[in-house]
Design an enzyme around this catalytic site. Sequence first.
Site, PDB file in Angstrom:
ATOM      1  N   PRO A  66       0.699  -1.007   0.141  1.00  0.00           N
ATOM      2  CA  PRO A  66       0.030   0.104  -0.085  1.00  0.00           C
ATOM      3  C   PRO A  66       0.890   1.239   0.179  1.00  0.00           C
ATOM      4  CG  PRO A  66      -0.100  -1.049   2.066  1.00  0.00           C
ATOM      5  CD  PRO A  66       0.506  -1.947   1.235  1.00  0.00           C
ATOM      6  N   LYS A 124      -0.037   7.459   4.036  1.00  0.00           N
ATOM      7  CA  LYS A 124      -0.363   6.306   4.044  1.00  0.00           C
ATOM      8  C   LYS A 124      -1.288   5.845   5.141  1.00  0.00           C
ATOM      9  CE  LYS A 124       3.641   5.829   1.547  1.00  0.00           C
ATOM     10  NZ  LYS A 124       5.115   5.447   1.538  1.00  0.00           N
ATOM     11  N   HIS A 170      -2.152 -14.381  10.756  1.00  0.00           N
ATOM     12  CA  HIS A 170      -1.494 -13.071  11.039  1.00  0.00           C
ATOM     13  C   HIS A 170      -2.173 -12.289  11.417  1.00  0.00           C
ATOM     14  CE1 HIS A 170       2.636 -14.982  10.550  1.00  0.00           C
ATOM     15  NE2 HIS A 170       2.170 -15.119   9.080  1.00  0.00           N
TER      16      HIS A 170
END
Length: 307
Positions: free
Chosen positions: A25, A82, A121
Amino acid sequence: MNHAHDPAHGWAFHFRPTSYGGPVPELPEVEVLARHLGPLLRGRAITRVKVRRALVLGATPVRRLQRTLAGATFQKLARRGKYLLFTLITAKRGEELLVAGHLGMTGRMYLLPAEAKLPKHAAVVVDLGEENFVFEDTRYFGRFTLDLDGIERLGPDPLGDRFTNQFLAEALGGSRQAVKVKLLDQSVVAGMGNIYASESLFRAGIPPTLPASSLTPGQLDRLRSAICEVLAGAIELGISTALHYAATGQRDGVFYFGRSPEAAQAIEERFKVYDRAGLSCRVCGTLVERRVQAARSTYFCPTCQRG
DNA sequence: CACCATGTTCCTTG
DNA sequence: CCAAGGAACATGGT
């Protein structure tokens, strides 16, 4: 089939779990995520929060996050660089509460039916009753935290009106560091990452190794436009190819599972130079080159980017 | 086993 | 003090 990626469950966000060649990303991917996830979270109340990896909370103690979020309601989701910025309303006093999310290199966030098996995870699991809001992150570089320091260090958003030629001139003017390396500085271009830095310089026709302070006013203007266009284009691609619910469940390698044949072509050609070392430039045919700057790969066309 | 990875932060070196 | 480079973080694919 992993339920986390099954469009039948209402929402799916994906980028390739492989470390090489699959999008991590940057600003556009986070923007696409925020636009899809925001409406799904709005109004949802948290019953409790499970933290399976305290590392991703950064400086926030596990108990503090749990106490703070219990009973709160999601109100709004925004992007800053971000980062994802979650606004919640506390149950008791109706006060605003901010949570900063960051996907790092391998993070994902999505809703999962309460009965579905959690991924290996899963770092944080926010219980919303019928569903869980899951923050999964293989490498645990991402964050889900009450600590907003990272956001406060960000420069202007490249898609906002504070990102002007004058700002860019001042931000780059004092540094002899290579312009490509400066573009990755989050206080210069909030949300810029390694892929779109190469892509932006290609679009602007500027060599990545040029010292930041040596850019002419014309180059600064072209660079600013190129950054805006490259990022906006990537967002458009992500939005327009996103939720193809007729999908077979196959990965699309961009944001979501499933893709139309038309989208496949756009996805295939989404990068002009990134990860194309040794291949022909799509504009002039010269072989694209790779070089390492500040321990990161830079890709460029030596002909189109001569300055 | 060695090397690579799209993010961020910290530490060392000059 | 600053710039620049590298390592670390943790995991997995090739």
